[in-house]
Design an enzyme around this catalytic site. Structure first.
Site, PDB file in Angstrom:
ATOM      1  N   GLU A 107       0.182   1.581   9.032  1.00  0.00           N
ATOM      2  CA  GLU A 107       0.981   2.012   7.877  1.00  0.00           C
ATOM      3  C   GLU A 107       2.470   1.853   8.171  1.00  0.00           C
ATOM      4  OE1 GLU A 107       1.118   2.828   4.919  1.00  0.00           O
ATOM      5  OE2 GLU A 107      -0.811   3.578   4.181  1.00  0.00           O
ATOM      6  N   ASP A 166      -1.968   1.754  -2.520  1.00  0.00           N
ATOM      7  CA  ASP A 166      -1.492   2.373  -1.279  1.00  0.00           C
ATOM      8  C   ASP A 166       0.032   2.223  -1.219  1.00  0.00           C
ATOM      9  OD1 ASP A 166      -1.309   3.298   1.464  1.00  0.00           O
ATOM     10  OD2 ASP A 166      -3.392   2.712   1.726  1.00  0.00           O
TER      11      ASP A 166
END
Length: 291
Positions: free
Chosen positions: A17, A197
């Site tokens: 991430e 996301d």
């Protein structure tokens, strides 16, 4: 650089991430939330450095004093690259030990926008916040299970917030006081698109979104219309960041968490860092204002 995604590093992140380009160092920072690691990638040499974080780390943003501000499970920490050391700074949601910090961006004033989320990805206990001058204020949607996104348009006038589990992205105008106005619907994902996301805007104001369980990244213009879709060889694309010369390369993190052995075998590149060359490049991201 190809127009289709290619793996450029393979740390095999469980939950990769938070990619962000560090213009001063010409490096890309990103994290593995679940394995509690901070990575620094040098595209010139393909070198990948890593450090262990003192907790689950959602993001690391370069600051104007050379440090990185990081969002961990218990709040905000500073990271000093010269010493490779983390230092706790500011607790966030100390009354919600089941939450963690998840995604973040900076605005043109050097303020930091970030979200919290239920670490079990179930309860709607997450909120969005803005950090400025050492003060944290709620700023944006609340009662969200998985916050994602905050991404800001290149002119600094619009911010996008994502509710991953609900499949919704909202937009809001940033007012003169630096805070968001009323939320307006921007994009709603259908089931075959995966889950929205992390996101980033390009130089034209389009929004690129990683599609978790969607095998792709998608690009939407400021009107919320899909204008591009880039397919990946693995399902969980988590977030994107522009970097490299002229900010012409788009990097993407990925994840293999909770995959069964058969999925891992079918998706050997799950957990890789990818890169490709889109038609429109990025815009410089402001540094965190450290003081």
């Amino acid at each position: 650089m190809a127009t289709t995604p290619e793996p450029v590093a393979f740390p095999s992140t469980s939950l990769g991430e938070g990619p962000v380009w560090d213009a001063a160092r010409q490096r890309l920072w990103f994290v593995d939330i679940k394995l509690r690691r901070l990575f620094r990638f040098d595209p010139a040499s393909s070198t990948l450095d890593q450090w262990d974080a003192p907790g689950e780390i959602g993001w690391a943003l370069p600051a104007d004093d050379g440090r990185l501000l990081c969002g961990l499970q218990d709040g905000l920490h500073w990271f000093d690259p010269a010493r490779g050391a983390f230092a706790a700074w500011l607790a966030v949601e100390a009354d919600r030990p089941g939450n963690r910090l998840n995604d973040a961006c900076t605005d043109r004033d050097g303020a930091v926008w970030f979200g919290s989320m239920d670490n079990a990805c179930v309860a709607e206990t997450g909120s969005f916040y803005r950090l400025a001058a050492g003060q944290v204020e709620q700023a944006g949607p609340s009662k969200v299970a998985i916050t994602n996104g905050p991404a800001i348009a290149p002119d600094g006038a619009t911010i996008y917030f994502t509710d991953t589990m609900a499949g919704k992205i909202w937009a809001a105008t940033i007012g003169p006081d630096g805070m968001p106005g009323a939320l307006r619907p921007f994009v709603t994902f259908s089931g075959d698109m995966g889950h929205p996301d992390g996101s980033i805007t390009d130089a034209a104001g389009n929004l690129w979104v990683g599609c978790y369980a969607g095998w792709a990244a998608r690009c939407f213009n400021p009107a919320g219309e899909e204008i591009a879709k880039v397919d990946f060889p693995t399902a969980n694309i988590t977030k994107l960041a522009f970097g490299g010369a002229g900010l012409a390369t788009l990097y993407a993190t990925s994840a293999h968490q909770e995959m069964i052995d058969a999925d891992r075998a079918a998706q050997p590149l799950a957990g890789a860092l990818f890169a490709f060359r889109p038609k429109v490049g990025g815009h410089p991201l402001p540094l965190v204002r450290a003081s």
